[in-house]
Every structure is written in C-alpha cells, then in structure tokens.
Design an enzyme around this catalytic site. Sequence first.
Site, short mmCIF file in Angstrom:
data_model
loop_
_atom_site.label_atom_id
_atom_site.label_comp_id
_atom_site.label_asym_id
_atom_site.label_seq_id
_atom_site.Cartn_x
_atom_site.Cartn_y
_atom_site.Cartn_z
N LEU A 181 -13.87 12.62 -66.38
CA LEU A 181 -15.05 12.31 -65.99
C LEU A 181 -15.18 12.47 -64.33
O LEU A 181 -14.27 12.64 -63.63
CB LEU A 181 -15.51 10.81 -66.23
CG LEU A 181 -15.45 10.32 -67.70
CD1 LEU A 181 -15.62 8.66 -67.81
CD2 LEU A 181 -16.57 11.02 -68.32
N ASP A 182 -16.50 12.77 -63.86
CA ASP A 182 -16.52 13.16 -62.40
C ASP A 182 -16.15 11.65 -61.67
O ASP A 182 -16.42 10.51 -62.58
CB ASP A 182 -18.01 13.54 -62.03
CG ASP A 182 -18.31 14.81 -62.56
OD1 ASP A 182 -17.43 15.38 -62.72
OD2 ASP A 182 -19.71 14.98 -62.64
N ARG A 183 -15.96 11.83 -60.48
CA ARG A 183 -15.32 10.57 -59.84
C ARG A 183 -16.76 9.28 -59.71
O ARG A 183 -16.33 8.23 -59.95
CB ARG A 183 -15.56 10.84 -58.15
CG ARG A 183 -14.95 9.63 -57.30
CD ARG A 183 -14.58 10.20 -55.86
NE ARG A 183 -15.97 10.50 -55.57
CZ ARG A 183 -16.84 9.93 -54.77
NH1 ARG A 183 -16.65 8.74 -54.76
NH2 ARG A 183 -17.87 10.52 -54.23
N ASP A 336 -18.24 16.38 -55.89
CA ASP A 336 -17.75 15.39 -56.83
C ASP A 336 -16.26 15.01 -56.31
O ASP A 336 -16.15 15.22 -55.13
CB ASP A 336 -17.23 16.48 -58.07
CG ASP A 336 -16.59 15.99 -59.20
OD1 ASP A 336 -15.39 15.59 -59.12
OD2 ASP A 336 -17.35 15.68 -60.13
#
Length: 470
Positions: A181-183, A336
């Site tokens: 998952l993205d940060r 990101d």
Amino acid sequence: MQEAPMNKPAGVGELPPAKLETKALKAKRPGFTDERYTETSYWFENGLRKVYPYYFTFTTFTKGRWVGEKILDVFAREFRAHPAEEYERCIRAGTLTVNYQKVDVDHRLRHNDLLANVVHRHEVPITADPVPLVHIDEDIVVVDKPSSIPVHPCGRYRHNTVVFILAKEHGLKNLRTIHRLDRLTSGLLMFGRTPAKARDMEQQIRTRQVTKEYVCRVEGEFPSEPLSCKEPIEVVSYKIGVCKVSPKGKECLTEFSRLNFNGRSSVVVCRPHTGRMHQIRVHLQYLGYPIINDPLYNHTVFGPQKGKGGTILKTDEQLIQDLIAIHNAENWLGMDGDVELSMFKAKEAVDSQPAAEVPAGAGPRPSDGSAPNVTVGAEAQPGGAASGSGRETGEASVQTDSATSSHAFRRDLMTVDPHCYECKVKYRDPKPSDLVMYLHALKYSGPGWEYETQLPDWAAEAWCDPDGKA
C-alpha cells in the site's frame, strides 16, 4: 542498555567489507538480522513515532551513466539530499569511499565500482498509532496499516516501517511482502510467513482471483448510480511516482459505488479489477471526483480542472518539473512514501552556527524526476537516500530497543554528529493532515479466504472535516 558512541562510527577510514546480499542469500534469509532491528529505538512525542538517529552505511554500484565522471560531480547531481560541499567533506574524510578505498574528489568512476557512504541517519516521523493485527496464523499475518507508515524500508524510512515495527514490537520477523500500500493509504495489508504461502497469495493476486475493496472520501456529490472507469493508465515517471490517463497506458478497470454523501463530499467504495500504480486515485481524478486530501492528484499542477477528463495541457516533462518545483516551494507531500522527499521545513539551527539552507521538503531535489531524485525504492542513494536496489551494509552504533513500556524521549540515546548536516537543523513536526489520505483498503478476499478491517472514522456519514473543507 548500551549507549551508542556520540561522535562517529567505529572504523571510519577503515571501513569493513560490505555484507552484500546476493539473490540466493536473500532467498534463504529474507528480512533483516537482529543486529539491524536493535541498531536504534523509538520515542513517542506529539502523536508521532520518532527514531533516534543512528550510523548506517549506504552502498551502491556505479551506474552506467556515471562511468568516467568525477565522484563529486555524480553525488552533487544525483544525490541532492545534501549540498556538494558536504559530499566533498565526506570524500576527503574517507567516509565516502570507492571499493572501500579513500579517493580524491576528482576520482573518475569505473564500471562496477562499489560506492559506500557512512551517514548519520535521520528518519522521518510517522504516526504513533499502533499497527493492529487483523489475523495471524502459521502462514500469514494480516494488519490494519495506519496512514503515513511505509510498508518496507525505503528512502528516509527504515525503522519507521511496518515490517520493522512488526519485528521489533510483535516479534514477527522475516515476513514476505505479498502486496503493498502507498505510505498515505491505510488499511488491510497481508504478509506471508512462509515462502510457499507468499508465492501462493502473489499468484492469486497476479491471476486476478483476489477481490479488493477500498473506501475513499472524494470531493463533491458522487453519482448515486454505480459506475466504472476503463481508462488506460500510463506511468509518467517512476522516479517521482506519478501517473495519468493516456491512450498509451495499460488497460484498467475500476468499479465505483457511492456509500454516502454529507452535503460536501462523498464516501465511495472502489473495486479495482487491475493493479496499476495509483489506479483508484487516477481514475477518480479523471472522473472529476478526486480524493479530498490527495496531495498529488487533487492539485492544480494538472491544470485548472485538476486533470478531470484527462486534460492536462502540458508535456510530461513539464508536469514532472512542475511537480518538483511545487514540492520545493510548498513543502508538498504528494510523493509516495517511497519517495525520497522529506516532509519537513527547517525551523531553526540547533547551535549558534547558521544552519545550511534546507529547502522545503529537505530531501533530495531531483534532477530528472523517486531517486536519484525523488523516489524511494528505485535506486540506492549513498548520500543518505538509499533505496531498494542498493545494498545495506556497515556497522551501526548500537542502541538496544529493550522491551519497555515507556517510550519517552531519552537524551542518552540521542547521538549527535558534529559533521551531520541534519543534526544542525530542527524540523517542524508534521501536522495531522500531513499524515493521512482518505483512502483505505477495506477488504480482500480470495478462494476460501476473506479479511476485512473496520471502516475508518472519516467514512461515517455524519463525519465532518476538522478543517471544515468536507
């Protein structure tokens, strides 16, 4: 608890050989050694998890485009975490070496030269929220990832990542990443505890046997009837992590349905059938309903309509340069979490000497656009911005992370290096709004299994934006 040295890592000038990890070694021993987990520790402050600075060695092999160039020129251009003068000091001091040999600033790089740089590493704060376990058995670990925490080490994040937190606080080590998952994205995240399970789950995702369901909060009144978006998505730049709808892109499909509308913004359920980079965010931008606090795709850098309908009216090169300029001017957080841009502005010098100028977003300022330049995870950045393909090596100044219930700040664990660029400035803490994007992985299901998290608070119909914007 052993106190770390306060000045410099042992052996500077006589650096030990790098413990380079081959693919075969990584296959046998994924993850990190206990020495890595205990090289530093955390403290909690103002709702943030912070990492005590520690010594670390970044290594990378010479890239083809660097061959024949002077080492100082390469670092000044490619690794902009620090000014050229700092890299010159490191080269002359022997902490930035070539094949573990001290060289002159005019040394010209050759094919396969190994560059190693000992740095006093400062990590970016993240939320102090815990990482709840959703499910755990002998094969798999499922967590509810809070926003702001990267999945795995990248760029300026290492101990402040999900894999390190799970290892240090839950004893869950050598986990295999199944997906990411993205940060800034929160929600369901799965890890394999065995190679076989990880391969099986990856295969299910790759062959589209897994149903994924996300929720987000978007601007305006989203249509009440379900709709889908099939617009192809193209990666504009892997380095800064930005995509757009384009006929040259890869085929995509995302289905959307409105969950609720509070008069100003809508909560939308998103079901991506493909797994393109930033797929949900880009499709929502295209439809004209961007996520309300998406720092990248809800921005006029894409034009007055913020990219609605795919209208951008600028070249990819201009878009990349504008994104970089906006980050430097506005302390922008669009990149990101893997991106090598810091979140903080310099506030004041620590000592009486004037601090070196730190731009808004005190991370590398890209020359072409996630690293060298602005992403994390694409290339190792020996100047303090390492990423995935580089090798981690070197001896850390060890600070044991003992099993204690107290995470208050301890001055005896705070190392200060008189030559460290980042030790000379103070950074403002990120605001709560810097740490969250209203996109959440709610549910994943596959053949014979299903995992689900609770809806986040911001998805409730009666929710009100604390900033009064939604």
